[in-house]
Design a protein around this motif. Structure first.
Motif, PDB file in Angstrom:
ATOM      1  N   TRP A  69      -3.702  89.143  -6.178  1.00 53.65           N
ATOM      2  CA  TRP A  69      -4.949  88.865  -5.342  1.00 53.65           C
ATOM      3  C   TRP A  69      -5.101  87.260  -5.515  1.00 53.65           C
ATOM      4  O   TRP A  69      -5.233  86.515  -6.654  1.00 53.65           O
ATOM      5  N   THR A  70      -5.454  86.868  -4.267  1.00 52.21           N
ATOM      6  CA  THR A  70      -5.542  85.411  -4.014  1.00 52.21           C
ATOM      7  C   THR A  70      -6.815  85.414  -3.341  1.00 52.21           C
ATOM      8  O   THR A  70      -7.412  86.137  -2.677  1.00 52.21           O
ATOM      9  N   LEU A  71      -7.364  84.147  -3.225  1.00 51.46           N
ATOM     10  CA  LEU A  71      -8.438  83.774  -2.434  1.00 51.46           C
ATOM     11  C   LEU A  71      -8.403  84.002  -0.681  1.00 51.46           C
ATOM     12  O   LEU A  71      -8.958  84.430  -0.045  1.00 51.46           O
ATOM     13  N   ASP A  72      -7.025  83.469  -0.501  1.00 56.01           N
ATOM     14  CA  ASP A  72      -7.023  83.574   0.802  1.00 56.01           C
ATOM     15  C   ASP A  72      -6.535  85.221   1.237  1.00 56.01           C
ATOM     16  O   ASP A  72      -7.141  85.614   2.306  1.00 56.01           O
ATOM     17  N   ARG A  73      -6.010  86.034   0.499  1.00 56.47           N
ATOM     18  CA  ARG A  73      -6.099  87.313   0.859  1.00 56.47           C
ATOM     19  C   ARG A  73      -7.538  88.021   0.683  1.00 56.47           C
ATOM     20  O   ARG A  73      -7.807  88.671   1.488  1.00 56.47           O
ATOM     21  N   TRP A  74      -8.265  87.646  -0.096  1.00 57.28           N
ATOM     22  CA  TRP A  74      -9.724  88.055  -0.452  1.00 57.28           C
ATOM     23  C   TRP A  74     -10.449  87.360   1.107  1.00 57.28           C
ATOM     24  O   TRP A  74     -11.133  88.442   1.582  1.00 57.28           O
ATOM     25  N   TYR A  75     -10.395  86.460   1.411  1.00 54.37           N
ATOM     26  CA  TYR A  75     -10.906  85.970   2.537  1.00 54.37           C
ATOM     27  C   TYR A  75     -10.545  86.548   3.976  1.00 54.37           C
ATOM     28  O   TYR A  75     -11.063  86.707   4.739  1.00 54.37           O
ATOM     29  N   SER A  76      -9.202  87.213   3.753  1.00 52.17           N
ATOM     30  CA  SER A  76      -8.736  87.694   4.995  1.00 52.17           C
ATOM     31  C   SER A  76      -9.090  89.263   5.205  1.00 52.17           C
ATOM     32  O   SER A  76      -8.922  89.809   6.269  1.00 52.17           O
ATOM     33  N   MET A  77      -9.826  89.670   4.207  1.00 49.77           N
ATOM     34  CA  MET A  77     -10.329  90.968   4.027  1.00 49.77           C
ATOM     35  C   MET A  77     -11.768  91.318   4.824  1.00 49.77           C
ATOM     36  O   MET A  77     -12.606  90.655   4.509  1.00 49.77           O
ATOM     37  N   ASP A  78     -11.892  92.398   5.673  1.00 52.94           N
ATOM     38  CA  ASP A  78     -12.950  92.710   6.265  1.00 52.94           C
ATOM     39  C   ASP A  78     -13.825  93.436   5.347  1.00 52.94           C
ATOM     40  O   ASP A  78     -13.318  93.818   4.231  1.00 52.94           O
ATOM     41  N   PRO A  79     -15.143  93.734   5.367  1.00 52.14           N
ATOM     42  CA  PRO A  79     -15.892  94.366   4.245  1.00 52.14           C
ATOM     43  C   PRO A  79     -15.536  95.615   4.131  1.00 52.14           C
ATOM     44  O   PRO A  79     -15.530  96.206   3.057  1.00 52.14           O
ATOM     45  N   ILE A  80     -15.173  96.617   4.962  1.00 53.78           N
ATOM     46  CA  ILE A  80     -14.769  97.831   4.846  1.00 53.78           C
ATOM     47  C   ILE A  80     -13.394  97.923   4.002  1.00 53.78           C
ATOM     48  O   ILE A  80     -13.284  98.857   3.206  1.00 53.78           O
ATOM     49  N   THR A  81     -12.716  96.964   4.254  1.00 52.97           N
ATOM     50  CA  THR A  81     -11.485  96.983   3.461  1.00 52.97           C
ATOM     51  C   THR A  81     -11.723  96.540   1.883  1.00 52.97           C
ATOM     52  O   THR A  81     -11.116  97.077   0.999  1.00 52.97           O
ATOM     53  N   VAL A  82     -12.687  95.578   1.706  1.00 52.30           N
ATOM     54  CA  VAL A  82     -13.064  95.175   0.463  1.00 52.30           C
ATOM     55  C   VAL A  82     -13.642  96.676  -0.318  1.00 52.30           C
ATOM     56  O   VAL A  82     -13.466  96.814  -1.717  1.00 52.30           O
TER      57      VAL A  82
END
Length: 993
Positions: free
Chosen positions: A356-369
Motif C-alpha cells: 500500500w502506497t499513497l499513490d495507490r491509495w490516491y488512484s482508488m475510487d471510493p467504491i474500490t476503497v
C-alpha cells in the motif's frame, strides 16, 4: 628538553596517564613544543584527553596575552585581557607581531583548535550520558515498573550507566561534527543529536535536513520529535534551533580578525568548519512555509514507499501538526483512512497484496476503497466493519464535498448501495439483517425502507445463484411489509410493471446480462404500491425457486420474470423438472418421492393465496400431468407408473387415450435413443416394457411388433455402412421398410430359406395387412433363391406369390385397382424371370411359370412372354426328338407313335404362331425381359438379377439327362399343350377387354 621530548615520544597513546603527562611535560619550558605535542595526541580516554587539552591551553595563554597586547592601542592598554578584548583591533599591528614572533602566531592557532576540541570533548561526555532511543525507552519502562512495585526500595536512586556512543572520542574530536551527527542519526541516538544541535547549532544548522533525512524511515517520530523542523508563525519561516554553546562568546583567538591575521601571516588555525567531501543540499537559510510542508510530504512518501509503515507516516503528520506546519491536514486525513485499511481492516492470512502506497491509495475510487475495507470481512463481522471502517470514510467524503463547495448529501448512500449491489449474497444478507425495520433508525445501515426493498429486489433478481435459496429467504425476511389496499387500476399497473420487468431482464445483444445496478435503476421510480406487489411476487418466486432446486433443476430468480408470460419456457422447464429429477442419485427412489414431485409440479402450476401464479402458471393441469407422466416413463420406473395410474386416489387424472399416447411417445423416444436394437437390453428394453404400462390396444401391439422386428433386424447384422451396424433410429426413419428386408436377404445367405420368418418380419415392420408388400417380399425371396440357384425353392415361393396375387385379384371387382396392378406387375415379372432361367432344368415348372406370366402380364408384354414360352417349348421338343433317336431296342410302332405325336404337337404349335415384333427377334430376348422387369419395379426395394448361361450349354446338359426325360416326354407334351391353351385363353380374354 631532548631527554624529556624523547621520553614523551616513547610513550604510546595507551600508556598515557595523568601522571605520565605531567611528569613528561611539566619540565619542558618550550610552550610551543608542549602545546603542539598535546594537540598531536588524540586518545579515547576522556580524562587523559582533557588533561592534554588543558595543558596545551595553559601553554598558549602567554602567547595569547602578548598578541592581545600587540594588537591593542598603547594608550588604552593596561596589560589586561579584558582591556584588550574591548579595544579596537589593529590588524596590521597583529600581523606584524605574528611575523615578528611566529611562535605566538602558531600558539594562537593551536589555541583555537584546543578550544574547539574542548567543546567537542564536553559534548562527547554529555552524549555518553544520553543513551539511544531504545535504551532510553527501556529504562523509562523499567522505571515505571519499579515505581509500581511495592517491594522496591524507593530510597535507592536509579543510577544510569554511561553508554559508549557509536563514535569513539578520537574520531569525534578529529572528524567533522556533521559527519558524526549523520552517524548518530542513522543509529537513532536522538538524545545525542539533541545535545550536538544544542551545543553546536551554528556549525550544524546548514546540515540539519541532511541529518534528519539520515534517520531510518521505520523509526517512530516520537523518538526525534524535538528534532523535527517547526514553523515560526511570527516570520512564517522555519524556526531556528535554540543554541546553548559551551562558551557564551568565542575566545579572542577565534575572532574573525585574529583568524584573518593568522591567515595573512601564514599560520591559519587547523580547523575545518565545513564538510567539503559530502555532497549535501545545504540549507543555510530557514525554509519557507511551502518548503517545510514539502519536506514533510517527501518524508512521508519515503516512509511509505520504503517500509509500507502507514502508522509511522501518520505519526509524522501528527507530530508536524503541533509544529504549525501547514498543508498536511488532507494528507493526514488520507493517511488516517489508509491506516484503517492497513491495520484495522480484516486481513487474509496469506494476503500478498499488502504493498500500500499513497499513490495507490490516491488512484482508488471510493467504491474500490470500500471494497478494500471489507474485502476480508466475514458475514458475522461485516456490519461492525461497515460502522467502524466504511462509515467514517463516507463521512470524510461528504465533508470534503461540502468544503469544496459542491455538497453531495447522497454520496454515502450511493457508494454503500453500489457495494451492496455488487457483493455476494452471503455478504449482502449481513447488511440487510443489520438494517431490519425493527431496529432503531440510527442503528440501521440502510435506513430507508423503500430503498431497502429496491436493493433487495435488485440483488435477488440480478443474481445468478442457483443454490443460495436459504440466504435469499433470509434477505426476504428482513424486508418491510406494507399493508396496502390496491384498487384494480393499481393492481393492473403493478402487474404491468412485472411484465415490463420480465422484458427488462431478458438478455439482448446490447445487454447480455442485466446487472443488479441496472435493476436498481428500474426499481427506483416505482411507487410504494408497485414495490409491495413486487415483494409479493418475489415471495412466490422464492418458493418456486426452492421447489425447482429441490428437484435438481434450479433456475436463477430472474428466470421467473422472463417466463412469466412465456408458456414455452415454462413447458420446457417443466419437462426438465420431470425428467432430470429422475436422474438425481439421492431423489425419487421411492413411490412417495414421485408422488411428492407430482404435488410440487401441480403446486407450481396453481395459484397461491395471494392470487399469483406459480412458475408453471401458464400450463394447464392436464399438461402438467402429461409432462409428469412422460418424465416418469423416461426414467424406466414403469412399476411406479402403473401404481400411480391405477391408484384409487386417481392422482393422475388422465384419459386412457392420453395415457396411451404418452406411453407410445415415450416408447418411441426410448427407441430412438437406443444404441442397440436388441430389445432385451438398454433403452430398447425400456421402450418395449413401456408399452406394458397402459391397457393393451392395437396401436400398442403394432409398436411392440415393430420393436420385435427391430430386434430381429439387429440379429441379422444388417449394416448401414462399412463396419457400422444399423441403428434403431435409422430403421424408424427408413421410409421403405421393404428395403430393410432386402438388406437382410442380401447380407444373409440362408435367410431366403426362412420364408415364414421373413414374412413375419415384414408384418411386424408395419405391413401386416399389406398384400402388395407380401407379394414384393415373396418376389425378393424367389429372386434370392434364384441367385442362389435354389430353383425348387424359388419355384415354390413363386407359386405362393401367384396364389397370393390371384386371391387379391379375386377379392376386387375392378382389376385396374392400383394395388392389383402393382402386385400383378411384381408377380408376372418374377415368374417370367424364373421361367426363362436356362439353368432351371425343370421345363414343366418353367412352362407353368411362363404361363402365369402370360396370365398376369399387361397386354403390351404378351409378345415378350410368349416368345420366351415358344422358345422354351421349341427347345423342349427338339430335345425330346433328339432323345428319341437314341432309343434303341424299342418297337418301331412305339417310335412311330412318338414321332407322330411330336409332329402333331409341332404342327399344332405352328398353327398358333403369331408374328412377333422386331424387338423380339433380337438375340437376347432374356435381357429385354430383365430390363422390362427392372423398369417396372424401379421403386421396389429389391432387384431381380439374371443368371444367364450360354444357350449352347443347355442342349448338352439336357442330353446328359436324356434317359430320364424320355420317360417324361408324353407328360411334358401334354402339360405344355394345357399351359399353352390356358395362356392363349387369357390372352383372348385380355384382347376382348
Amino acid at each position: 628538553m631532548t631527554m624529556a621530548s624523547n621520553a614523551w615520544n616513547a610513550l604510546s597513546d595507551k600508556q598515557l596517564t595523568v601522571q605520565n603527562i605531567h611528569k613528561s611535560l611539566d619540565s619542558i619550558k618550550d610552550d610551543l613544543w608542549v602545546a603542539a605535542a598535546c594537540v598531536d595526541r588524540i586518545v579515547d580516554d576522556a580524562t587523559v584527553q582533557r588533561v592534554l587539552l588543558e595543558i596545551a591551553l595553559e601553554r598558549t595563554t602567554p602567547a595569547l596575552r602578548r598578541s592581545q597586547a600587540a594588537a591593542a592601542p598603547d594608550d588604552e592598554s593596561d596589560g589586561s585581557s579584558e582591556a584588550a578584548d574591548e579595544a579596537p583591533l589593529k590588524r596590521d599591528a597583529l600581523v606584524s607581531h605574528f611575523n615578528r614572533l611566529p611562535a605566538d602566531a602558531r600558539l594562537c592557532a593551536i589555541r583555537a583548535v584546543i578550544l574547539d576540541r574542548l567543546d567537542c570533548l564536553n559534548t562527547f561526555v554529555e552524549i555518553c550520558q544520553a543513551p539511544p532511543e531504545d535504551t532510553e525507552e527501556l529504562d523509562s519502562t523499567s522505571d515505571a515498573w519499579d515505581d509500581d512495585d511495592p517491594w522496591t526500595e524507593s530510597a535507592q536512586p536509579q543510577i544510569r550507566e554511561p553508554v559508549e556512543p557509536p563514535v569513539p572520542l578520537s574520531a569525534f574530536l578529529t572528524d567533522e561534527l556533521a559527519r558524526s551527527a549523520l552517524l548518530l542519526a542513522s543509529r537513532q541516538w536522538f538524545s545525542a543529536l539533541g545535545v550536538i544541535f544544542e551545543r553546536h547549532a551554528t556549525i550544524l544548522w546548514p546540515y540539519r535536513m541532511a541529518v534528519l533525512n539520515s534517520i531510518p524511515e521505520h523509526t517512530h517520530p516520537l523518538g526525534y520529535r524535538d528534532l523535527l523542523p517547526a514553523l515560526d508563525l511570527s516570520t512564517n519561516l522555519e524556526k531556528r534551533i535554540t543554541a546553548n554553546p559551551w562558551r557564551a562568546s568565542p575566545d579572542w583567538s577565534e575572532t574573525p580578525d585574529v583568524r584573518a591575521a593568522l591567515a595573512a601571516s601564514g599560520h591559519p588555525p587547523d580547523i575545518s568548519p565545513t564538510i567539503s567531501d559530502l555532497s549535501f543540499d545545504l540549507r543555510k537559510d530557514p525554509l519557507s512555509c511551502d518548503e517545510l510542508s514539502e519536506w514533510y510530504k517527501n518524508r512521508i512518501q519515503r516512509i511509505i514507499s520504503s517500509t509500507g509503515l502507514i502508522d509511522i507516516a501518520l505519526a509524522v503528520v501528527q507530530h508536524a501538526a503541533p509544529q504549525s506546519v501547514p498543508g498536511l491536514d488532507e494528507m493526514g486525513e488520507e493517511l488516517s483512512l489508509l491506516a484503517r485499511l492497513v491495520y484495522d481492516a480484516p486481513q487474509a492470512d496469506d494476503d500478498d497484496d499488502d504493498d500500500w502506497t499513497l499513490d495507490r491509495w490516491y488512484s482508488m475510487d471510493p467504491i474500490t476503497v470500500v471494497r478494500a475495507y471489507l474485502a476480508h470481512s466475514d458475514p458475522e463481522t461485516l456490519a461492525k466493519d461497515i460502522w467502524r471502517l466504511v462509515m467514517p470514510y463516507l463521512f470524510v467524503l461528504e465533508s470534503r464535498a461540502e468544503r469544496a463547495g459542491t455538497p453531495d448529501p447522497a454520496i454515502r448512500t450511493r457508494i454503500l448501495y453500489d457495494y451492496i449491489l455488487n457483493a455476494p449474497l452471503e455478504i449482502a444478507v449481513a447488511v440487510f439483517e443489520a438494517s431490519k425495520p425493527i431496529l432503531p433508525t440510527a442503528q440501521r445501515i440502510i435506513q430507508n425502507d423503500e430503498d431497502m426493498a429496491r436493493l433487495a429486489l435488485a440483488c435477488l433478481y440480478g443474481s445468478n445463484s442457483l443454490d443460495e435459496w436459504p440466504i435469499m429467504n433470509r434477505i426476504f425476511e428482513c424486508l418491510p411489509a406494507w399493508d396496502i389496499t390496491r384498487d384494480d387500476e393499481q393492481e393492473d399497473a403493478a402487474d404491468m410493471t412485472v411484465v415490463s420487468l420480465g422484458t427488462f431482464v431478458t438478455p439482448s445483444t446490447t445487454r447480455p446480462r442485466c446487472t443488479p445496478s441496472d435493476l436498481l435503476i428500474f426499481f427506483q421510480p416505482l411507487p410504494l404500491s408497485s414495490l409491495s406487489r413486487a415483494l409479493d411476487i418475489l415471495d412466490v418466486h422464492l418458493e418456486s425457486g426452492e421447489i425447482l432446486s429441490r428437484w435438481s433443476v434450479p433456475a436463477p430468480l430472474r428466470w421467473f420474470l422472463q417466463s412469466n408470460s412465456n408458456a414455452p419456457d415454462q413447458r420446457s422447464w417443466a419437462n426438465r423438472m420431470a425428467r432430470r429429477a429422475g436422474g438425481s442419485e439421492d431423489k425419487l427412489n421411492t413411490l412417495d418421492d414421485w408422488e411428492w414431485l407430482l404435488e410440487d409440479m401441480l403446486k407450481l402450476s396453481g395459484t397461491g393465496d395471494s392470487g399469483l401464479r406459480g412458475a408453471f402458471g401458464l400450463l394447464s393441469q392436464d399438461e402438467i400431468l402429461q409432462i409428469y407422466l412422460t418424465g416418469l416413463l423416461s426414467t424406466g420406473n414403469f412399476n411406479f407408473a402403473k401404481t400411480i395410474i391405477k391408484s384409487p386416489q386417481n392422482k393422475l387424472s388422465l384419459s386412457s387415450e392420453a395415457i396411451e399416447d404418452i406411453c407410445l411417445t415415450c416408447s418411441r423416444e426410448l427407441y430412438d435413443n437406443a444404441s442397440s436394437g436388441n430389445y432385451t437390453i438398454g433403452e430398447m428394453k425400456l421402450a418395449y416394457e413401456c408399452l406394458d404400462v397402459p391397457p393393451p390396444s392395437a396401436r400398442l401391439q403394432c409398436e411392440r411388433e415393430f420393436i420385435e422386428a427391430t430386434s430381429r433386424l439387429s440379429s441379422f447384422n444388417v449394416m448401414s455402412g462399412p463396419g457400422t451396424a444399423i441403428s434403431p433410429i435409422e430403421i424408424r426413419l427408413t421410409k421403405d421398410r421393404l428395403s430393410l428386408v432386402s438388406r437382410v436377404l442380401s447380407t444373409n445367405n440362408d435367410a431366403y430359406k426362412h420364408t415364414e420368418v421373413i414374412l413375419d418380419l415384414v408384418h411386424k415392420l408395419g405391413l401386416r395387412n399389406n398384400v402388395v408388400a407380401e407379394v414384393k417380399t415373396l418376389a425378393m425371396l424367389a429372386d434370392t433363391a434364384l441367385q442362389a440357384e435354389d430353383f425348387l425353392r424359388a419355384y415354390e415361393t413363386s407359386e405362393r406369390m401367384v396364389e397370393t396375387v390371384l386371391a387379391l385379384r379375386s377379392s376386387y371387382i375392378d382389376v385396374d385397382n392400383p394395388e392389383i396392378q402393382e402386385a400383378s406387375e411384381v408377380c408376372w415379372v418374377a415368374c417370367f424371370q424364373l421361367g426363362r432361367q436356362p439353368e432351371f432344368e425343370d421345363v414343366g415348372k418353367k412352362l407353368s411359370l411362363l404361363g402365369r406370366a402370360l396370365e398376369l402380364c399387361p397386354p403390351d408384354k404378351l409378345h415378350d412372354v410368349l416368345t420366351a414360352w415358344r422358345r422354351l417349348e421349341t427347345e423342349d421338343i427338339e430335345a425330346r426328338e433328339e432323345r428319341s433317336t437314341y432309343r434303341q431296342g424299342k418297337s418301331r410302332k412305339l417310335g412311330g407313335v412318338t414321332l407322330n405325336a411330336a409332329t402333331s404337337l409341332r404342327a399344332r404349335l405352328q398353327d398358333f404362331h403369331m408374328p412377333s415384333p422386331p424387338l423380339l427377334n433380337t438375340p437376347d430376348a432374356a435381357a429385354l425381359a430383365s430390363r422390362t422387369f427392372r423398369s417396372v419395379a424401379a421403386n421396389f426395394p429389391f432387384s431381380v438379377a439374371t443368371r444367364g448361361r450360354s444357350q449352347a450349354s443347355h442342349p448338352e446338359a439336357e442330353r446328359s439327362q436324356s434317359g430320364s426325360r424320355r420317360r417324361e416326354g408324353e407328360e411334358i407334351a401334354t402339360q405344355a399343350t394345357r399351359v399353352f391353351s390356358k395362356g392363349i385363353g387369357w390372352l383372348i380374354g385380355a384382347d376382348d377387354e
